[in-house]
Design a protein around this motif. Structure first.
Motif, mmCIF file in Angstrom:
data_model
loop_
_atom_site.group_PDB
_atom_site.id
_atom_site.type_symbol
_atom_site.label_atom_id
_atom_site.label_comp_id
_atom_site.label_asym_id
_atom_site.label_seq_id
_atom_site.Cartn_x
_atom_site.Cartn_y
_atom_site.Cartn_z
ATOM 1 N N ASP A 139 15.759 4.468 20.910
ATOM 2 C CA ASP A 139 15.353 5.503 19.962
ATOM 3 C C ASP A 139 14.334 4.943 18.970
ATOM 4 N N THR A 140 13.100 5.471 19.001
ATOM 5 C CA THR A 140 12.048 4.932 18.140
ATOM 6 C C THR A 140 12.254 5.263 16.670
ATOM 7 N N THR A 141 13.190 6.157 16.347
ATOM 8 C CA THR A 141 13.471 6.469 14.947
ATOM 9 C C THR A 141 14.575 5.587 14.369
ATOM 10 N N HIS A 142 15.187 4.751 15.191
ATOM 11 C CA HIS A 142 16.284 3.892 14.728
ATOM 12 C C HIS A 142 15.737 2.788 13.813
ATOM 13 N N PRO A 143 16.497 2.386 12.792
ATOM 14 C CA PRO A 143 16.016 1.327 11.897
ATOM 15 C C PRO A 143 15.660 0.019 12.597
ATOM 16 N N LEU A 144 16.298 -0.276 13.732
ATOM 17 C CA LEU A 144 15.996 -1.508 14.462
ATOM 18 C C LEU A 144 14.773 -1.372 15.372
ATOM 19 N N ALA A 145 14.227 -0.166 15.492
ATOM 20 C CA ALA A 145 13.114 0.063 16.414
ATOM 21 C C ALA A 145 11.786 -0.353 15.789
ATOM 22 N N LEU A 146 10.952 -1.012 16.581
ATOM 23 C CA LEU A 146 9.608 -1.406 16.171
ATOM 24 C C LEU A 146 8.534 -0.675 16.979
ATOM 25 N N HIS A 147 8.965 0.355 17.714
ATOM 26 C CA HIS A 147 8.055 1.152 18.548
ATOM 27 C C HIS A 147 7.385 0.248 19.580
ATOM 28 N N MET A 148 6.125 0.467 19.874
ATOM 29 C CA MET A 148 5.459 -0.169 21.011
ATOM 30 C C MET A 148 4.689 -1.420 20.575
ATOM 31 N N LEU A 149 4.695 -2.443 21.436
ATOM 32 C CA LEU A 149 3.930 -3.659 21.177
ATOM 33 C C LEU A 149 2.710 -3.710 22.083
ATOM 34 N N GLY A 150 1.909 -4.743 21.896
ATOM 35 C CA GLY A 150 0.803 -4.982 22.818
ATOM 36 C C GLY A 150 -0.540 -4.511 22.303
ATOM 37 N N MET A 151 -1.497 -4.454 23.219
ATOM 38 C CA MET A 151 -2.885 -4.136 22.892
ATOM 39 C C MET A 151 -3.025 -2.831 22.116
ATOM 40 N N HIS A 152 -2.248 -1.821 22.473
ATOM 41 C CA HIS A 152 -2.319 -0.523 21.813
ATOM 42 C C HIS A 152 -1.077 -0.247 20.977
ATOM 43 N N GLY A 153 -0.288 -1.280 20.725
ATOM 44 C CA GLY A 153 0.958 -1.094 20.003
ATOM 45 C C GLY A 153 0.783 -1.152 18.498
ATOM 46 N N THR A 154 1.889 -1.113 17.786
ATOM 47 C CA THR A 154 1.852 -1.170 16.329
ATOM 48 C C THR A 154 1.581 -2.601 15.871
ATOM 49 N N ALA A 155 0.931 -2.706 14.726
ATOM 50 C CA ALA A 155 0.665 -4.035 14.173
ATOM 51 C C ALA A 155 1.973 -4.745 13.865
ATOM 52 N N TYR A 156 2.945 -3.990 13.313
ATOM 53 C CA TYR A 156 4.191 -4.649 12.911
ATOM 54 C C TYR A 156 4.994 -5.147 14.109
ATOM 55 N N ALA A 157 4.919 -4.461 15.249
ATOM 56 C CA ALA A 157 5.596 -4.972 16.448
ATOM 57 C C ALA A 157 4.956 -6.271 16.915
ATOM 58 N N ASN A 158 3.636 -6.323 16.885
ATOM 59 C CA ASN A 158 2.947 -7.533 17.310
ATOM 60 C C ASN A 158 3.177 -8.692 16.337
ATOM 61 N N TYR A 159 3.250 -8.393 15.041
ATOM 62 C CA TYR A 159 3.581 -9.440 14.073
ATOM 63 C C TYR A 159 5.006 -9.947 14.309
ATOM 64 N N ALA A 160 5.918 -9.040 14.669
ATOM 65 C CA ALA A 160 7.295 -9.443 14.951
ATOM 66 C C ALA A 160 7.348 -10.401 16.137
ATOM 67 N N VAL A 161 6.545 -10.126 17.170
ATOM 68 C CA VAL A 161 6.475 -11.039 18.321
ATOM 69 C C VAL A 161 5.945 -12.402 17.880
ATOM 70 N N GLU A 162 4.954 -12.393 16.989
ATOM 71 C CA GLU A 162 4.417 -13.651 16.473
ATOM 72 C C GLU A 162 5.483 -14.451 15.727
ATOM 73 N N ASP A 163 6.347 -13.745 15.015
ATOM 74 C CA ASP A 163 7.296 -14.398 14.109
ATOM 75 C C ASP A 163 8.646 -14.734 14.732
ATOM 76 N N CYS A 164 9.003 -14.104 15.862
ATOM 77 C CA CYS A 164 10.356 -14.262 16.395
ATOM 78 C C CYS A 164 10.590 -15.687 16.898
#
Length: 281
Positions: free
Chosen positions: A75-100
């Motif tokens: 569920d993309t509305t869930h607090p744990l959701a970061l929506h989509m990553l990758g080339m067309h994804g959200t900046a925050y999802a990609n930053y999360a991948v950088e930081d994990c």
């Protein structure tokens, strides 16, 4: 066809189960992690594992980002959701991948739209785990430290039982706070002051009315990416799009098929002029 070796491998994969030792290694790594992240692909939906993923992620407090084909698997509305990553994804999802520091790949293949330069993907991850139905995908693009080849739903349910039985209650509150700040500071946006109607604004308006419950199909192109970015997807199979094959003209026939399958549902085709013309006849 008489291909007993192949069929034997299929049976072995379908019956594969996680043992206690494998579960223990996974939770040892999770206990040492401070910034775990689930990277979920279309395999979550194909495996019917979205409920198991929700239980697993929420029980242990692990944030989830999905691929284009994985949208709706969590569920993309869930607090744990970061929506989509990758080339067309959200900046925050990609930053999360950088930081994990612990990446958990579920039914995902590290494709080039997500891991364009594999050596620089999840650079701070000290441990990478992968569950997939296809043995050829394991460590194919990115070397992993732990893996399981078999049905995803059963594997997640087995890990969930193991973790609960051993009282695993990791505290990732600092990581959650960090991600909440990323989501606040790097949210998707567009030119809201333009005198022209922006495509993103149209999709946002539709999303407000449908509340993430509509079935959305698309063609292929920029409209596809806007739809993926600005719609909420609260359940699997509410997102119908041509992913790796990139088939233009997919949206209209997919929407017609979805409406026949679900006459009770609201089905919307978000399309571009090139895609709609391919099947308008």
């Amino acid at each position: 066809l008489p291909i007993p070796g192949y069929r034997a491998r299929l049976r072995a994969t379908a019956q594969a189960q996680l043992g206690d030792d494998a579960c223990a290694r996974f939770f040892t790594a999770l206990a040492q992690a401070r910034r775990p992240l689930i990277y979920a692909g279309g395999g979550v939906i194909a495996a019917g594992a979205s409920t198991a993923l929700h239980e697993f992620a929420t029980t242990f407090g692990i944030p989830v980002t999905t691929t284009l084909m994985g949208l709706g698997g969590f569920d993309t509305t869930h607090p744990l959701a970061l929506h989509m990553l990758g080339m067309h994804g959200t900046a925050y999802a990609n930053y999360a991948v950088e930081d994990c520091d612990f990446l958990i790949a579920l039914g995902a293949r590290f494709d080039d739209r997500v891991a364009g330069v594999p050596a620089r993907f999840a650079p701070r991850a000290q441990f990478i785990a992968q569950i997939d139905i296809d043995a050829a995908e394991v460590s194919k693009v990115k070397a992993v430290d732990w893996h399981h080849v078999g049905p995803l739903r059963g594997a997640l349910e087995r890990l969930l039982r193991h973790g609960r039985a051993r009282g695993a209650h990791p505290d990732f509150s600092a990581w959650h706070a960090h991600l909440a700040a990323l989501k606040r500071d790097h949210a998707l946006d567009f030119d809201r002051d333009s005198v022209l109607i922006q495509p993103q604004a149209v999709i946002e308006a539709i999303n407000r009315h449908t509340r993430g419950r509509a079935i959305i199909s698309t063609g292929v192109g920029q409209h596809q990416m806007w739809a993926a970015q600005y719609f909420d997807f609260r359940a699997p199979r509410h997102w119908l799009t041509s992913g790796s094959m990139g088939t233009m003209g997919f949206g209209l026939p997919a929407a017609i098929g979805a409406q026949f399958a679900r006459p009770d549902a609201l089905v919307i085709d978000i399309d571009g002029d090139g895609s709609i013309r391919m099947n308008l006849g």
